[in-house]
Scaffold this motif. Sequence first.
Motif, PDB file in Angstrom:
ATOM      1  N   SER A  26      48.703   6.319 -13.285  1.00  0.00           N
ATOM      2  CA  SER A  26      49.164   5.098 -12.631  1.00  0.00           C
ATOM      3  C   SER A  26      50.609   5.257 -12.180  1.00  0.00           C
ATOM      4  N   ASN A  27      50.992   4.402 -11.257  1.00  0.00           N
ATOM      5  CA  ASN A  27      52.385   4.361 -10.827  1.00  0.00           C
ATOM      6  C   ASN A  27      53.246   3.873 -11.989  1.00  0.00           C
ATOM      7  N   PHE A  28      54.233   4.659 -12.365  1.00  0.00           N
ATOM      8  CA  PHE A  28      55.056   4.370 -13.548  1.00  0.00           C
ATOM      9  C   PHE A  28      55.712   2.996 -13.464  1.00  0.00           C
ATOM     10  N   ASP A  29      56.155   2.605 -12.269  1.00  0.00           N
ATOM     11  CA  ASP A  29      56.864   1.337 -12.109  1.00  0.00           C
ATOM     12  C   ASP A  29      55.949   0.123 -12.231  1.00  0.00           C
ATOM     13  N   GLU A  30      54.638   0.351 -12.196  1.00  0.00           N
ATOM     14  CA  GLU A  30      53.696  -0.780 -12.244  1.00  0.00           C
ATOM     15  C   GLU A  30      53.148  -1.035 -13.640  1.00  0.00           C
ATOM     16  N   ILE A  31      53.519  -0.193 -14.614  1.00  0.00           N
ATOM     17  CA  ILE A  31      52.953  -0.318 -15.960  1.00  0.00           C
ATOM     18  C   ILE A  31      53.793  -1.246 -16.833  1.00  0.00           C
ATOM     19  N   LYS A  32      53.122  -2.159 -17.517  1.00  0.00           N
ATOM     20  CA  LYS A  32      53.772  -3.004 -18.511  1.00  0.00           C
ATOM     21  C   LYS A  32      53.144  -2.722 -19.871  1.00  0.00           C
ATOM     22  N   TYR A  33      53.931  -2.762 -20.923  1.00  0.00           N
ATOM     23  CA  TYR A  33      53.378  -2.618 -22.263  1.00  0.00           C
ATOM     24  C   TYR A  33      53.601  -3.913 -23.027  1.00  0.00           C
ATOM     25  N   LEU A  34      52.679  -4.180 -23.937  1.00  0.00           N
ATOM     26  CA  LEU A  34      52.720  -5.408 -24.720  1.00  0.00           C
ATOM     27  C   LEU A  34      52.806  -5.065 -26.197  1.00  0.00           C
ATOM     28  N   ARG A  35      53.562  -5.814 -26.946  1.00  0.00           N
ATOM     29  CA  ARG A  35      53.568  -5.655 -28.406  1.00  0.00           C
ATOM     30  C   ARG A  35      53.740  -7.029 -29.053  1.00  0.00           C
ATOM     31  N   LYS A  36      53.178  -7.130 -30.243  1.00  0.00           N
ATOM     32  CA  LYS A  36      53.201  -8.396 -30.959  1.00  0.00           C
ATOM     33  C   LYS A  36      54.380  -8.432 -31.915  1.00  0.00           C
ATOM     34  N   ILE A  37      55.172  -9.490 -31.805  1.00  0.00           N
ATOM     35  CA  ILE A  37      56.309  -9.691 -32.702  1.00  0.00           C
ATOM     36  C   ILE A  37      56.126 -11.051 -33.366  1.00  0.00           C
TER      37      ILE A  37
END
Length: 255
Positions: free
Chosen positions: A219-230
């Motif tokens: 994938s295009n690096f600039d289009e990736i989002k990561y999610l984490r639970k806090i």
Amino acid sequence: MKLSDIINFKHISARRDVTNKETDKTLSLQTSKIYEKKETEESEREKIEEFQDTIINTDDELSKIYESFFEDIISKIKTLGGIKENDSVLSVLSTLQSKELLKGNTTVFYKHDIHDLPEQFNGLGYLNLISMIFEIEIKKYEFQKSLLEVPSEINLLFIEEPEAHTHPQMQYVFIKNIKTIVGNAIEKQIKNTAGTNNVLSKSLQCLISTHSSHIVADSNFDEIKYLRKIGSKIESRNLKELKFLYNKKIGTMIF
């Protein structure tokens, strides 16, 4: 103005109905849905009329065969008491034109060497991939809305875990082609006051959730989002921000 006039959401779940069972006809049912969507399209009118004319002609031909096939039985019925000759005459006619022909009456086949094999004979991963493509087409027609409605200003298509049941090679194939398959616009022909057709175009954005490193890697690096639970909250960040986060000396970060 309604909220649906501004923004429209569609969702393709990770839980898809594709199986290798002989009774499963997921792809075939999807072709029926696609036909139903195309049936109202002005651009498909010529094909639809040709299809309907073919059904009417087939009805006529089948009715002639039925007349010959059931001739003996109908003759015996005429001999029954209480029925005058040429009064309440029975006939067996073909009524294909009044049925939903594609629903449950088509089967998707794939070619293997010289043989045409039904859909359930294919691998589960490949079936899953084809099913997603069919489902995307169905959703795109749903984004267009009904005949007299205008598509929403913002259209969002969510695809959940497309990697389900697919091996890495197919995951690469999917992510390489998804932009072309989905496209970036919803287009619909709208009749103006002069009676001619104008093409109305609205934006379409696709969001994919995945656990697959293969999909992320291509994938295009600039289009990736990561999610984490806090705690009870979900934090969302752009992947490109990791570089700056790791440069800060804020201790060990776990993602």
